[in-house]
Design a protein around this motif. Structure first.
Motif, PDB file in Angstrom:
ATOM      1  N   GLU B  14       0.685  -1.227  -0.093  1.00  0.00           N
ATOM      2  CA  GLU B  14      -0.016  -0.071  -0.055  1.00  0.00           C
ATOM      3  C   GLU B  14       0.768   1.330  -0.108  1.00  0.00           C
ATOM      4  O   GLU B  14       0.646   2.112   0.724  1.00  0.00           O
ATOM      5  CB  GLU B  14      -0.935  -0.078   1.134  1.00  0.00           C
ATOM      6  CG  GLU B  14      -2.030  -1.146   1.027  1.00  0.00           C
ATOM      7  CD  GLU B  14      -2.949  -1.203   2.030  1.00  0.00           C
ATOM      8  OE1 GLU B  14      -3.055  -0.317   2.966  1.00  0.00           O
ATOM      9  OE2 GLU B  14      -3.454  -2.492   2.454  1.00  0.00           O
ATOM     10  N   GLN B  31       2.646  -3.421   7.444  1.00  0.00           N
ATOM     11  CA  GLN B  31       2.166  -4.615   7.001  1.00  0.00           C
ATOM     12  C   GLN B  31       2.641  -5.876   7.702  1.00  0.00           C
ATOM     13  O   GLN B  31       1.661  -6.614   8.082  1.00  0.00           O
ATOM     14  CB  GLN B  31       2.185  -4.996   5.433  1.00  0.00           C
ATOM     15  CG  GLN B  31       1.639  -3.839   4.613  1.00  0.00           C
ATOM     16  CD  GLN B  31       0.231  -3.970   4.750  1.00  0.00           C
ATOM     17  OE1 GLN B  31      -0.431  -4.888   4.727  1.00  0.00           O
ATOM     18  NE2 GLN B  31      -0.499  -2.575   4.596  1.00  0.00           N
ATOM     19  N   THR B 115      -5.985   1.250  -0.669  1.00  0.00           N
ATOM     20  CA  THR B 115      -6.526   1.847   0.548  1.00  0.00           C
ATOM     21  C   THR B 115      -5.344   2.367   1.433  1.00  0.00           C
ATOM     22  O   THR B 115      -4.182   2.079   1.227  1.00  0.00           O
ATOM     23  CB  THR B 115      -6.986   0.565   1.513  1.00  0.00           C
ATOM     24  OG1 THR B 115      -5.962  -0.521   1.745  1.00  0.00           O
ATOM     25  CG2 THR B 115      -8.260   0.239   1.126  1.00  0.00           C
ATOM     26  N   GLU B 116      -5.654   3.038   2.323  1.00  0.00           N
ATOM     27  CA  GLU B 116      -4.748   3.887   3.007  1.00  0.00           C
ATOM     28  C   GLU B 116      -4.533   3.352   4.361  1.00  0.00           C
ATOM     29  O   GLU B 116      -5.551   3.092   5.093  1.00  0.00           O
ATOM     30  CB  GLU B 116      -5.250   5.493   3.247  1.00  0.00           C
ATOM     31  CG  GLU B 116      -4.146   6.406   3.680  1.00  0.00           C
ATOM     32  CD  GLU B 116      -3.181   6.566   2.400  1.00  0.00           C
ATOM     33  OE1 GLU B 116      -3.664   7.198   1.330  1.00  0.00           O
ATOM     34  OE2 GLU B 116      -2.045   6.467   2.532  1.00  0.00           O
ATOM     35  N   VAL B 117      -3.228   3.111   4.966  1.00  0.00           N
ATOM     36  CA  VAL B 117      -3.301   2.700   6.213  1.00  0.00           C
ATOM     37  C   VAL B 117      -2.780   3.701   7.234  1.00  0.00           C
ATOM     38  O   VAL B 117      -2.047   4.579   6.597  1.00  0.00           O
ATOM     39  CB  VAL B 117      -2.275   1.249   6.172  1.00  0.00           C
ATOM     40  CG1 VAL B 117      -1.522   1.250   7.473  1.00  0.00           C
ATOM     41  CG2 VAL B 117      -3.126   0.018   5.852  1.00  0.00           C
ATOM     42  N   PRO B 118      -3.359   3.727   8.233  1.00  0.00           N
ATOM     43  CA  PRO B 118      -2.522   4.691   9.358  1.00  0.00           C
ATOM     44  C   PRO B 118      -1.181   4.712   9.348  1.00  0.00           C
ATOM     45  O   PRO B 118      -0.554   3.684   9.316  1.00  0.00           O
ATOM     46  CB  PRO B 118      -3.365   4.313  10.597  1.00  0.00           C
ATOM     47  CG  PRO B 118      -3.578   2.778  10.498  1.00  0.00           C
ATOM     48  CD  PRO B 118      -4.266   2.735   8.962  1.00  0.00           C
ATOM     49  N   ALA B 119      -0.458   5.856   9.289  1.00  0.00           N
ATOM     50  CA  ALA B 119       0.795   6.091   9.313  1.00  0.00           C
ATOM     51  C   ALA B 119       1.448   6.780  10.422  1.00  0.00           C
ATOM     52  O   ALA B 119       1.782   7.936  10.447  1.00  0.00           O
ATOM     53  CB  ALA B 119       1.350   6.405   8.135  1.00  0.00           C
TER      54      ALA B 119
END
Ligand SMILES: Nc1ncnc2c1ncn2[C@@H]1O[C@H](COP(=O)(O)OP(=O)(O)OP(=O)(O)O)[C@@H](O)[C@H]1O
Ligand SMILES: [Mg+2]
Lengths: 323, 228
Positions: B14, B31, B115-119
């Motif tokens: 992602e 991930q 999708t975006e994952v919290p970073a």
């Protein structure tokens, strides 16, 4: 299983009549609270809303609205005591919102036959509303899965707890496998689906994606149809009882993992913060949306409702900057 | 097997196809964390051995995307086009393209659901000043007989550097630097990634990266064979 339109029309046109089903793998996640609150939020926007207590085993939606038990219920329709569903539709203290109370007297109808169920879906569809919300029972009973599949929008409520998450995944898998079973008319395909439902199956089929591959190998036409359908379907995720930023970002991580592992699509539609006003309101037979309209849960619900209406999702950026 | 094994490496991690090294590494860690077994988000999701092949696939993605040459070859094979800018091939994050532009069109180039994952990781704090990764000019000379966690820490302290400062410079999460120093091997990422970390850490300290990597990994190996 007739209507099967989990995949809604592609537009976010809010004039269209929509049936939303709200489910969760585990009980007590706040389905009824979320459903009721979303309904009140829609009413506030001038929508005509019908709330249906489809938790056929354990109905209590009237309580969430601060109402006393209602004498007419879904069981009167299911048992044929009344001819029309409109006869069991009761007004609520909130203009624009009507309620069909759940069956609380007849345990046997917790598992209605297929034809009763489709008669019910058809009758529901004929009522007059902008939005019809189905509060489903917890768990993966077939009728729950079928209601979930038959709705325009399928909404899954989780709380940030291991069992709730685990059961949510079981629920999603059951829903999609049930769908694939319905599409697999031929005995040979049906057997493949049934075999795959066993998590320890020999073929190593663990996800929606795996099962589509197996079915496509056996029947390419069915495989193609399933790929298209499942690509058009989506589950809308709501994280309830959020207490920390980690709880809130859980939705992004769940979406990411479930999309890649199961090969299905998920929208992170919204979250609702945990707040004592929820039980305060419940104890006083009030609703959070009316008594505490500026509380954090109420504002979260308003945002969730907007997102559900317009097919939008929580944006990571907005989450970070709003806090 | 699962969709994890069929998406391209960018969708897998992602990240934007133009993402710099630091972003790739951070995304890999995110991930990896999701399949670690401690993640609430995936509780009860994966069945059986699937997790092992997903982890392998993540490692493979990092192996390819963290090396400019391999990444270039992969891009050409997958997209008929390389997203790695010539500058970025030099090394690390120094030559990262401007983030917003990369985001905008890179996204379209990607297949499937994105999708975006919290970073929350330091990768997002990209505005942090970028110090040259090479030997700091005024660093006092340090003689190292051996390299391990405590000696890395000693060097760092002699240089008057905090973990925070190293983290800002290298984009390595502070807790990982701390684990390296404390030799909490079980908490450290897989070798492939650890190697990159050690190299960057050594460069930031102005000591020999090759030697640091070799000696540290030997210590790690020794400690792990003891455990069994
Ligand atoms: N956001 C919230 N903040 C605080 N309490 C909440 C919140 N959401 C739900 N609750 C509380 O959690 C309990 C369960 O809520 P609710 O009855 O809505 O769950 P449910 O999923 O419908 O349960 P069931 O499976 O039994 O139908 C209630 O006591 C409710 O007040
Ligand atoms: Mg309920």
């Amino acid at each position: 299983m007739k209507p099967l339109h989990l995949s809604e029309a592609q537009t976010g046109d809010d004039r269209q009549r929509e049936i939303w089903a709200i489910g969760s793998g585990k009980g007590g996640t706040g389905k009824s609270f979320v459903t009721t609150s979303v309904a009140l939020s829609l009413v506030k926007l001038g929508k005509k809303v019908i709330l249906v207590d489809a938790d056929l085993g354990c109905a209590n939606l009237h309580t969430c609205l601060g109402m006393h038990p209602v004498s007419q219920s879904l069981s009167d329709f299911m048992s044929g005591r009344v001819a029309s569903l409109a006869d069991v539709l009761v007004p609520t203290p909130y203009p624009g919102l009507k309620l069909i109370s759940g069956a609380h007297d007849m345990l046997d109808i917790a598992n209605p036959t297929h034809s009763r169920k489709s008669a019910l879906m058809k009758a529901l569809d004929e009522l007059e509303f902008d939005y019809l919300l189905l509060d489903l029972g917890a768990g993966t009973a077939f009728n729950t899965l079928d209601f979930f599949l038959a709705a325009h929008k399928a909404i899954l409520v989780v709380v940030p707890e291991p069992t709730a998450i685990e059961n949510a995944y079981r629920f999603i898998k059951s829903v999609y496998f049930r769908y694939m079973r319905a599409v697999s008319k031929e005995l040979k395909l049906r057997q493949l689906v049934e075999e795959a439902m066993d998590p320890k199956n020999q073929r190593g089929v663990h996800s929606v994606h795996d099962l589509i591959e197996v079915l496509a190998a056996a029947d390419p036409a069915v495989g193609r149809r399933l790929r298209e359908d499942i690509n058009a379907m989506r589950v809308r995720l709501v994280v309830n009882q959020v207490r920390t930023v980690d709880d809130l970002t859980l939705g992004f991580a769940m979406r990411s993992s479930v999309e890649k592992y199961f090969g299905i699509r998920m929208d992170y539609s919204g979250y609702v913060e945990y707040d004592d006003v929820v039980w305060k309101a419940a104890r006083a037979h009030q609703t959070v949306m009316h008594e505490y309209p500026y509380s954090s849960p109420a504002r979260c619900v308003d945002r969730l409702t907007r997102n559900l209406m317009t097919n939008q999702q929580i944006e990571l950026e907005s989450v970070v900057t709003n806090r | 097997m699962s969709y994890y094994t069929s998406v391209n490496f960018y969708d897998l991690l992602e990240v934007d196809p133009r993402a710099g090294q630091a972003d790739v590494h951070a995304a890999y860690l995110r991930q990896l964390d999701l399949v670690s077994g401690n993640s609430l988000a995936t509780y009860g999701l994966f069945v059986g051995e699937d997790v092992i092949s997903i982890r392998q696939r993540l490692e493979e993605a990092l192996h390819v995307l963290s090396d400019p040459e391999r990444r270039r070859a992969y891009d050409l094979r997958m997209f008929n086009h390389s997203f790695v800018s010539p500058d970025a091939r030099a090394d690390t994050h120094a030559a990262r393209p401007a983030a917003p532009a990369a985001h905008a069109d890179g996204r379209e180039a990607r297949a499937g659901a994105v999708t975006e994952v919290p970073a929350p990781e330091p990768a997002e704090a990209d505005a942090a000043p970028k110090a040259p990764a090479q030997h700091p000019p005024h660093a006092p000379h340090v003689d190292l007989h051996h390299i391990d966690g405590p000696s890395l820490r000693a060097v760092r302290e002699r240089r008057g550097l905090t973990l925070e400062a190293i983290s800002a410079r290298t984009k390595i999460a502070q807790y990982y630097l701390q684990y390296i120093e404390e030799e909490r091997f079980a908490r450290l990422p897989p070798v492939l990634y650890l190697r990159a970390y050690l190299k960057q850490y050594a460069q930031a300290l102005g000591i020999d990266p090759e030697r640091t990597v070799n000696e540290y990994l030997k210590r790690r190996e020794a400690a792990q064979s003891h455990q069994v």
